[in-house]
Design a protein around this motif. Structure first.
Motif, PDB file in Angstrom:
ATOM      1  N   SER A   1      50.914  72.628  36.636  1.00 27.37           N
ATOM      2  CA  SER A   1      49.864  72.216  36.148  1.00 27.37           C
ATOM      3  C   SER A   1      48.579  73.677  35.688  1.00 27.37           C
ATOM      4  N   GLY A   2      47.151  73.254  34.953  1.00 26.93           N
ATOM      5  CA  GLY A   2      46.792  74.256  34.535  1.00 26.93           C
ATOM      6  C   GLY A   2      45.502  73.852  35.684  1.00 26.93           C
ATOM      7  N   ASP A   3      45.443  73.563  36.487  1.00 19.06           N
ATOM      8  CA  ASP A   3      43.804  73.828  37.293  1.00 19.06           C
ATOM      9  C   ASP A   3      43.539  75.182  38.197  1.00 19.06           C
ATOM     10  N   GLY A   4      42.668  75.445  37.789  1.00 15.99           N
ATOM     11  CA  GLY A   4      42.156  76.454  38.676  1.00 15.99           C
ATOM     12  C   GLY A   4      41.774  76.340  39.876  1.00 15.99           C
ATOM     13  N   ASP A   5      41.837  75.585  40.397  1.00 13.11           N
ATOM     14  CA  ASP A   5      41.524  75.455  41.739  1.00 13.11           C
ATOM     15  C   ASP A   5      43.020  75.665  42.477  1.00 13.11           C
ATOM     16  N   PHE A   6      43.992  76.147  42.503  1.00 15.15           N
ATOM     17  CA  PHE A   6      45.280  76.243  42.788  1.00 15.15           C
ATOM     18  C   PHE A   6      45.117  77.466  42.738  1.00 15.15           C
TER      19      PHE A   6
ATOM     20  N   ILE B   1      54.347  79.850  32.619  1.00 17.21           N
ATOM     21  CA  ILE B   1      55.631  78.919  31.176  1.00 17.21           C
ATOM     22  C   ILE B   1      54.637  78.816  30.483  1.00 17.21           C
ATOM     23  N   GLU B   2      54.899  78.243  28.688  1.00 20.04           N
ATOM     24  CA  GLU B   2      53.764  78.079  28.438  1.00 20.04           C
ATOM     25  C   GLU B   2      54.593  76.485  27.607  1.00 20.04           C
ATOM     26  N   LEU B   3      54.042  75.489  27.996  1.00 19.23           N
ATOM     27  CA  LEU B   3      54.790  74.390  27.433  1.00 19.23           C
ATOM     28  C   LEU B   3      55.023  73.624  26.681  1.00 19.23           C
ATOM     29  N   GLN B   4      54.330  74.343  25.691  1.00 24.29           N
ATOM     30  CA  GLN B   4      55.075  74.365  23.868  1.00 24.29           C
ATOM     31  C   GLN B   4      56.310  74.770  23.990  1.00 24.29           C
TER      32      GLN B   4
ATOM     33  N   SER C   1      56.032  80.157  39.618  1.00 25.39           N
ATOM     34  CA  SER C   1      56.168  79.835  38.039  1.00 25.39           C
ATOM     35  C   SER C   1      55.149  78.936  37.339  1.00 25.39           C
ATOM     36  N   VAL C   2      53.934  79.093  37.065  1.00 27.10           N
ATOM     37  CA  VAL C   2      52.713  77.891  36.697  1.00 27.10           C
ATOM     38  C   VAL C   2      53.411  77.750  34.837  1.00 27.10           C
ATOM     39  N   VAL C   3      53.604  76.202  34.805  1.00 27.18           N
ATOM     40  CA  VAL C   3      53.913  75.308  33.656  1.00 27.18           C
ATOM     41  C   VAL C   3      52.789  74.879  32.966  1.00 27.18           C
ATOM     42  N   SER C   4      52.179  76.117  32.106  1.00 29.40           N
ATOM     43  CA  SER C   4      51.104  74.884  31.608  1.00 29.40           C
ATOM     44  C   SER C   4      50.756  74.899  30.028  1.00 29.40           C
ATOM     45  N   THR C   5      49.970  75.185  29.254  1.00 30.33           N
ATOM     46  CA  THR C   5      49.877  75.166  27.999  1.00 30.33           C
ATOM     47  C   THR C   5      48.443  76.580  27.671  1.00 30.33           C
TER      48      THR C   5
ATOM     49  N   GLN D   1      43.536  73.709  22.366  1.00 29.33           N
ATOM     50  CA  GLN D   1      42.052  73.388  22.460  1.00 29.33           C
ATOM     51  C   GLN D   1      41.761  72.347  23.085  1.00 29.33           C
ATOM     52  N   PRO D   2      40.454  73.341  24.131  1.00 30.47           N
ATOM     53  CA  PRO D   2      40.786  74.277  24.601  1.00 30.47           C
ATOM     54  C   PRO D   2      42.044  74.664  25.802  1.00 30.47           C
ATOM     55  N   PRO D   3      42.577  75.433  25.886  1.00 34.52           N
ATOM     56  CA  PRO D   3      43.522  75.581  26.570  1.00 34.52           C
ATOM     57  C   PRO D   3      44.019  74.924  27.980  1.00 34.52           C
ATOM     58  N   MET D   4      44.698  74.405  28.123  1.00 33.53           N
ATOM     59  CA  MET D   4      44.817  74.004  29.952  1.00 33.53           C
ATOM     60  C   MET D   4      44.865  73.885  31.081  1.00 33.53           C
ATOM     61  N   VAL D   5      45.173  75.591  30.745  1.00 31.01           N
ATOM     62  CA  VAL D   5      45.770  76.080  32.141  1.00 31.01           C
ATOM     63  C   VAL D   5      44.534  77.650  32.717  1.00 31.01           C
ATOM     64  N   ALA D   6      43.870  77.526  33.561  1.00 25.98           N
ATOM     65  CA  ALA D   6      42.559  78.318  34.037  1.00 25.98           C
ATOM     66  C   ALA D   6      43.096  79.677  33.872  1.00 25.98           C
TER      67      ALA D   6
END
Length: 214
Positions: free
Chosen positions: A131-136, A175-178, A151-155, A159-164
């Motif tokens: 998740s990229g949710d900044g609430d976490f 960890i970059e999802l791409q 470890s956080v997995v998002s990207t 555009q825009p970036p999905m991770v806070a």
């Protein structure tokens, strides 16, 4: 080892072979991130890939479901995951009317995910948060105080970036999802050669707005 479920070297080096792992997948958030990068996720490859890196204790998948629909397009994915090694956490969505009179659906799973992370923190060494949710961010901080790596997995490449940014900075590893795509992307096949339920609606549609709080 099945090379189809081998993670990239730069990701693999983040793990210790004997550590206990748990995956926590924010379904709507991960789906949106993968969609923004142009691929669908093969959840068998994802689970097997991380299981090869340590002792996988549990893989949780969180999603809200529209209960009153005759057919929910996400149901095949939910059923397949439930029978193939994932712990499913679901709840009904809620419908509401916003200030401008538009009907919206919300189905946020933050509380359920946070409770499970805190409970599992006593039993694992390394948590993977998809998740990229900044609430976490505060949740990650609390778990780290218990001695668990996160470890956080998002990207950041969408555009825009999905991770806070605050979540990415708090995590022990990002960890970059791409970068995972070659290891976890679904290989599209002709319909007649479909290999089973997991080949159909693998990624699942977004059934609600994941940005709606509630």
């Amino acid at each position: 080892m099945d090379r189809n479920s081998t993670l990239p070297r730069e990701v693999s080096k983040l793990f210790y072979k004997e550590e206990r792992l748990a995956l926590f997948i924010d379904g709507a958030n991960l789906y949106a991130a993968a969609r923004s990068l142009g691929f669908d996720i093969d959840y068998k490859r994802l689970r097997d890939g991380f299981a090869n890196e340590g002792r996988l204790v549990r893989a949780f998948y969180y999603t809200a479901l529209v209960e009153d629909q005759e057919y929910s397009p996400i149901r095949p994915l939910v059923d397949w995951l439930d029978y193939n090694g994932y712990t499913m956490v679901t709840k009904p969505t809620k419908e509401f009317t916003d200030a401008s009179g538009r009907r919206k659906i919300k189905g946020n799973m933050d509380i359920e995910l946070a409770i499970d992370v805190m409970e599992m923190a006593e039993r694992v060494d390394h948590i993977l948060l998809f998740s990229g949710d900044g609430d976490f961010r505060r949740l990650v901080e609390a778990v780290q105080r218990k001695g668990v790596r996160v470890s956080v997995v998002s990207t950041v490449r969408s555009q825009p970036p999905m991770v806070a940014d605050e979540l990415r900075r708090q995590a022990d590893n990002f960890i970059e999802l791409q970068d995972l795509a070659p290891s976890i992307a679904r290989v599209h096949q002709h319909r007649e050669s479909s290999g089973g339920p997991h080949d159909h609606h693998q990624a699942g549609p977004t059934m609600y707005d994941p940005d709606e709080r509630g």
